[in-house]
Enzyme design. Structure first.
Site, short mmCIF file in Angstrom:
data_model
loop_
_atom_site.label_atom_id
_atom_site.label_comp_id
_atom_site.label_asym_id
_atom_site.label_seq_id
_atom_site.Cartn_x
_atom_site.Cartn_y
_atom_site.Cartn_z
CB CYS A 33 -0.56 -36.08 17.70
SG CYS A 33 -1.59 -35.20 16.53
CB CYS A 82 -0.10 -36.35 14.17
SG CYS A 82 -0.36 -34.75 14.96
CB CYS A 117 19.74 -57.72 8.11
SG CYS A 117 18.10 -57.39 7.44
CB CYS A 175 26.10 -56.69 5.40
SG CYS A 175 26.14 -57.17 3.67
CG HIS A 176 24.39 -54.47 8.73
ND1 HIS A 176 25.17 -53.34 8.61
CD2 HIS A 176 23.58 -54.48 7.65
CE1 HIS A 176 24.82 -52.69 7.51
NE2 HIS A 176 23.86 -53.37 6.90
NE ARG A 227 22.04 -47.71 4.40
CZ ARG A 227 22.15 -48.50 3.34
NH1 ARG A 227 21.16 -48.59 2.48
NH2 ARG A 227 23.23 -49.19 3.13
CB CYS A 278 19.46 -52.64 3.32
SG CYS A 278 20.94 -52.06 4.14
#
Lengths: 119, 288, 141
Positions: free
Chosen positions: B105, B137, B202, B205-206, B245, B249
């Protein structure tokens, strides 16, 4: 030092005037605020703001420490407003709008204000 | 003389517009400039965590916090994803009921291609992720699709990342198709938008909150986020995908989270991975 | 000369404009933030109290019909926020709890829960609008 003395006098006067009943309910209010501040499912304020209380467990550092609150907020109501919606002062703030988004009730916010205003 | 002057002016303007692009524009389809965004983001972290080499950002929080790094280095001596990798390789090489396999594939038999995902698929008019194509696939070959968040899909994805380790991410935004740029812009907007009762983006925090404690947790930098997925997360006690994740979050903002592989999350991955262009594939990883 | 005059006008107009830009919502929120709920304030000559619209709705007579109406309107707003991908965690929970209270005949409790759900759903929609207009400010320059 002078400022501290004046503050202490003011507190003493307030306690004297308000009498034992009000004093007891003030203590209860502070205890309630303390519980809200540290409880993970309630305020969870401790996850970002350290405070000089022996029960503080794994304090975070995203926000400033709760110290010199009376100097930083001579008007206690302005402290209340900052908790209610920190995005007024800084729209990008990571601090959730505790009152505006009804994360805590108005009574719980009052209790937290009393608790942190001692530091 | 006049010509030279105007040329110099032109050059100065070009330099200015390159560095100032994100400041003045970049929020509409007409003005968005992914390369300027990427450079501005790198500059942000290099200023915030001075002295951390850019290539180290593939290691997430462990790049910027020496105490966590020590624990992590000890953990990596016996990588917790080792068995998942073995299983992933076996799954990858086990033929479907019709005799075909995953290798049929993908380009290059599925080996060493992680760095090209996610990509813009012009025929379908959408972003395609590696996990999505693993399941497509299967379905094309008469097999049931796998669940998105953990288990076999994460293991197969882990093996495919493993065969691509060390290759620099090379996410492309085809210039001849404005829909691709729009998908990038949508992902960028998602990253910077506050959401949920806790009013968190997002970026809260990041970006602005990276390496600052939330209780006992240190949020990692967004630069290099997608390079090491899928990960074995101590909190999960098992291997999981990037979109698992994402969902977690999103839920942590007190939102009703979007599902894994939703259009929004795939665009977010497109934006985030483009931001990590030039960093190498180092998945699968181990995280707290 | 013309330019200087214009700048002067702009300088004069700015603070006035800023003061006029205060909407009822801003003043309400400011008052509620400072004083909590039930506080009296005036805006453009009228007197108001710092109760959310939903809290006022929950002050209606606690009847089955009123509880049902409040729950239904809360859920309608919740669905709107879900449709734009901005649904918060709690409105659905509160609505579920309100329905349980309704079934037990605890109408006031049902109305209070529905009011909180409805307020949060309204705020989540407002959040989406605000973010739409301001997200770019968070991007590093």
């Amino acid at each position: 030092m002078r400022r501290l003395t004046t503050a202490l006098c003011a507190v003493a006067a307030a306690v004297a005037l308000s009498g034992p009943v009000a004093a007891a309910s003030q203590d209860e209010l502070i205890e309630e605020g303390r519980a809200v501040y540290h409880d993970k499912t309630r305020g969870n304020c401790i996850s970002c703001h350290n405070i000089n209380d022996p029960i503080a467990n794994l304090p975070g550092s995203q926000g400033p420490m709760m110290i010199a609150m009376q100097q930083r907020f001579p008007d206690k109501r302005k402290l209340r407003a900052q908790i209610w919606d920190a995005t007024v002062a800084n729209p990008l703030s990571i601090m959730p709008p505790i009152g505006k988004h009804w994360i805590l009730s108005e009574d719980e916010i009052d209790a937290v204000v009393e608790y942190i205003y001692q530091y | 003389m006049k010509t030279i002057k105007s040329m110099l002016l032109g050059a100065a303007f070009a330099v200015l517009s390159q560095t100032g692009m994100a400041a003045e524009s970049g929020f509409t389809l007409e003005t968005v400039n992914p390369e300027a965004d990427r450079l501005a983001l790198q500059a942000f972290y290099q200023e915030r965590f001075a002295g951390v080499p850019l290539e180290d950002y593939v290691n997430g929080i462990y790049a910027i916090d020496p105490p966590s790094r020590k624990q992590w280095d000890a953990l990596e001596e016996f990588p917790p994803y080792e068995f998942d990798l073995e299983e992933g390789e076996e799954l990858f090489n086990t033929p479907f009921a019709n005799g075909k396999g995953y290798a049929d594939c993908f380009e290059n038999g599925g080996i060493g291609i992680r760095q090209n995902y996610p990509y813009w698929n012009a025929e379908q008019g959408s972003i395609k992720t590696l996990e999505q194509e693993i399941n497509e696939c299967r379905e094309q070959n008469g097999e049931q699709p796998l669940k998105w968040k953990k288990g076999d899909v994460a293991k197969i994805s882990a093996y495919m990342a493993w065969t691509s380790r060390g290759k620099p991410f090379d996410i492309k935004i085809p210039e001849n198709d404005p829909r691709a740029l729009q998908a990038y812009l949508d992902g960028k907007k998602f990253f910077y938008s506050k959401r949920g009762q806790l009013n968190l983006s997002c970026a809260n925090c990041h970006l602005q909150g990276s390496r600052l404690y939330i209780r006992a947790d240190l949020p990692g930098p967004m630069l290099g986020h997608p390079t090491h997925f899928p990960v074995v997360r101590s909190k999960w006690g098992e291997i999981g995908t990037l979109h698992r994740r994402y969902e977690g979050c999103h839920r942590d903002t007190r939102s009703v989270p979007l599902p894994p592989q939703s259009d929004e999350f795939r665009k977010l991955e497109y934006f985030q991975t483009y931001m990590s262009n030039g960093l190498i594939v180092n998945g699968p990883g181990a995280r707290k | 000369m013309k330019k200087a005059t214009m700048m002067l006008v702009a300088a004069l107009a700015l603070p006035v404009g800023a003061a006029q830009a205060e909407t009822f919502e801003q003043v309400f929120n400011q008052q509620r933030a400072l004083h909590g709920k039930g506080h009296e304030f005036t805006w453009q000559g009228e007197t108001y109290k710092t109760f959310h619209a939903e809290e006022l709705e929950a002050m209606a007579e606690p009847t089955q019909a009123n509880a049902v109406a409040l729950i239904e309107s809360a859920d309608a707003l919740r669905l709107q926020s879900a449709a734009v991908g901005y649904e918060w965690r709690d409105p659905a929970r509160y609505i579920k709890q309100a329905q349980a209270a309704l079934a037990e005949g605890r109408f006031q409790h049902a109305m209070d829960l529905a009011a909180r759900a409805k307020y949060q759903a309204r705020l989540s929609l407002a959040q989406q609008k605000q973010v739409d207009a301001s997200w770019y400010r968070a991007v590093p320059e």
